[in-house]
Each structure stands twice: as C-alpha cells, then as structure tokens.
Scaffold this active site. Sequence first.
Site, PDB file in Angstrom:
ATOM      1  N   ARG A  30       0.830  -1.210   0.000  1.00 48.31           N
ATOM      2  CA  ARG A  30       0.000   0.000   0.000  1.00 48.31           C
ATOM      3  C   ARG A  30       0.862   1.256   0.000  1.00 48.31           C
ATOM      4  NH1 ARG A  30      -3.670  -0.358   4.982  1.00 48.31           N
ATOM      5  NH2 ARG A  30      -1.735  -1.296   5.684  1.00 48.31           N
ATOM      6  N   ASN A  70      -6.079  -2.445   1.631  1.00 51.88           N
ATOM      7  CA  ASN A  70      -6.077  -3.898   1.785  1.00 51.88           C
ATOM      8  C   ASN A  70      -7.515  -4.373   1.820  1.00 51.88           C
ATOM      9  OD1 ASN A  70      -3.315  -4.141   1.954  1.00 51.88           O
ATOM     10  ND2 ASN A  70      -3.262  -4.212   4.179  1.00 51.88           N
TER      11      ASN A  70
END
Length: 92
Positions: free
Chosen positions: A19, A37
């Site tokens: 991320r 996520n």
Amino acid sequence: MARTVHVIVFGKVQGVGYRAWTEYKARMAGLSGWVRNRRDGTVEALFSGEPDVVDAMAQACSRGPRLSAVEDVVTTEREEEPAPGFQVLPTA
C-alpha cells in the site's frame, strides 16, 4: 481526457509495504485515487489520470515492491473519477 481503472492485486501483497509503495508511486505520477487492503488478502486500488500514466501504474502493480510476490492483477475500466489526490483507505 482522464482514464480511471480499478485494480485488484493477488498474491503476497499484504504485510510487505504494498500500500505504501502504491501510494508513493501514484502520488509521484500525479494520479488521483486510493489504495486499500481487503480482508481476503488482496490489495485494491483505483487510479485516475492521463491514460499513459494510468497504464504504466497498472503495469507496475504486476511487479509491486521488492518484498511482494504478485500472482495476478485484474484491471477493470471505470467511468467515475475520484476526487483529486491519492489516499490510503481503511481495510475493506
């Protein structure tokens, strides 16, 4: 004209900085959108911007950061354009 794509990345992509890597790359490229996520172990993102830059980001997702092990990337065209800027969203 901007292009927007929704991307789902499969493989070892959580707990490896995916991320943060995505946020950094997208911001450096001037893209708008988000990354997060998902509870199923995938990473999901939305990228919007110049078509060639969006294409390059979607391709980069198939490599990911050094510690990741990407198995597959599913990319879908989207009509909507996100607000300007790029952000990390909570897990969904």
